[in-house]
Write an enzyme that holds these catalytic residues in place. Sequence first.
Site, PDB file in Angstrom:
ATOM      1  N   HIS A  97       0.911  -1.168   0.000  1.00  0.00           N
ATOM      2  CA  HIS A  97       0.000   0.000   0.000  1.00  0.00           C
ATOM      3  C   HIS A  97       0.938   1.203   0.000  1.00  0.00           C
ATOM      4  CE1 HIS A  97      -3.815   2.094   1.698  1.00  0.00           C
ATOM      5  NE2 HIS A  97      -2.897   3.047   1.584  1.00  0.00           N
ATOM      6  N   HIS A  99       3.181   4.178   0.508  1.00  0.00           N
ATOM      7  CA  HIS A  99       3.492   4.927   1.730  1.00  0.00           C
ATOM      8  C   HIS A  99       4.780   5.691   1.536  1.00  0.00           C
ATOM      9  CE1 HIS A  99       5.041   0.801   2.080  1.00  0.00           C
ATOM     10  NE2 HIS A  99       6.070   1.310   2.741  1.00  0.00           N
TER      11      HIS A  99
HETATM   12  P1  5GP Z   1       8.374  -0.800   3.233  1.00  0.00           P
HETATM   13  O1  5GP Z   1       9.404  -1.823   3.589  1.00  0.00           O
HETATM   14  O2  5GP Z   1       7.164  -1.434   2.575  1.00  0.00           O
HETATM   15  O3  5GP Z   1       8.899   0.380   2.495  1.00  0.00           O
HETATM   16  O4  5GP Z   1       7.903  -0.195   4.618  1.00  0.00           O
HETATM   17  C1  5GP Z   1       6.911  -0.759   5.427  1.00  0.00           C
HETATM   18  C2  5GP Z   1       7.035  -0.095   6.763  1.00  0.00           C
HETATM   19  O5  5GP Z   1       5.847  -0.335   7.471  1.00  0.00           O
HETATM   20  C3  5GP Z   1       8.185  -0.625   7.619  1.00  0.00           C
HETATM   21  O6  5GP Z   1       9.058   0.447   7.971  1.00  0.00           O
HETATM   22  C4  5GP Z   1       7.485  -1.247   8.822  1.00  0.00           C
HETATM   23  O7  5GP Z   1       8.192  -1.033  10.008  1.00  0.00           O
HETATM   24  C5  5GP Z   1       6.157  -0.545   8.820  1.00  0.00           C
HETATM   25  N1  5GP Z   1       5.060  -1.336   9.356  1.00  0.00           N
HETATM   26  C6  5GP Z   1       4.728  -2.611   8.989  1.00  0.00           C
HETATM   27  N2  5GP Z   1       3.648  -3.031   9.682  1.00  0.00           N
HETATM   28  C7  5GP Z   1       3.283  -1.990  10.486  1.00  0.00           C
HETATM   29  C8  5GP Z   1       2.237  -1.827  11.442  1.00  0.00           C
HETATM   30  O8  5GP Z   1       1.412  -2.707  11.695  1.00  0.00           O
HETATM   31  N3  5GP Z   1       2.181  -0.622  12.088  1.00  0.00           N
HETATM   32  C9  5GP Z   1       3.072   0.382  11.836  1.00  0.00           C
HETATM   33  N4  5GP Z   1       2.929   1.521  12.542  1.00  0.00           N
HETATM   34  N5  5GP Z   1       4.079   0.265  10.943  1.00  0.00           N
HETATM   35  C10 5GP Z   1       4.180  -0.914  10.273  1.00  0.00           C
HETATM   36 ZN    ZN Z   2      -4.336  -0.770   1.285  1.00  0.00          ZN
END
Ligand code: 5GP
Ligand code: ZN
Length: 113
Positions: A97, A99
């Site tokens: 999703h 972010h």
């Molecule tokens: P990506 O690796 O997809 O760029 O970043 C995903 C981010 O989401 C990671 O930094 C991870 O710590 C954060 N994250 C994953 N699950 C959760 C959650 O349930 N709550 C929160 N606050 N952060 C999350």
């Molecule tokens: Zn979503």
Amino acid sequence: MSDCIFCKIAAGEIPSSCLYDGDGVYAFKDINPQAPVHFLVIPKEHIGSAAEITPENSHIISKCFEVISSLAKTQGLEKGFRVITNCGSDGGQTVPHLHFHVLAGKKLGERLV
Ligand code: 5GP
Ligand code: ZN
């Protein structure tokens, strides 16, 4: 998306440490911070990644950056911050999703994170 963790966080179905909620945008603290300040800014509607930004949904991206600019002021990030979005498996994306990571609170390395 019914099984998307960030859709559930944006809808309040999974608890999070909310910093902003409005205008189709939600911001909350990352659960595993990589810097003294680390929060995520997301569109409340499901967009899978930066690869799914289109002329139809791109208005929400400018809203996300308005929120980032506003939070940078209220969170005291006047010394600077970094915005990152990981996209796809090679980009290191783990939550499908869109972010934006906002990292701050120390002098970050000059390369990536
Ligand atoms: P990506 O690796 O997809 O760029 O970043 C995903 C981010 O989401 C990671 O930094 C991870 O710590 C954060 N994250 C994953 N699950 C959760 C959650 O349930 N709550 C929160 N606050 N952060 C999350
Ligand atoms: Zn979503």
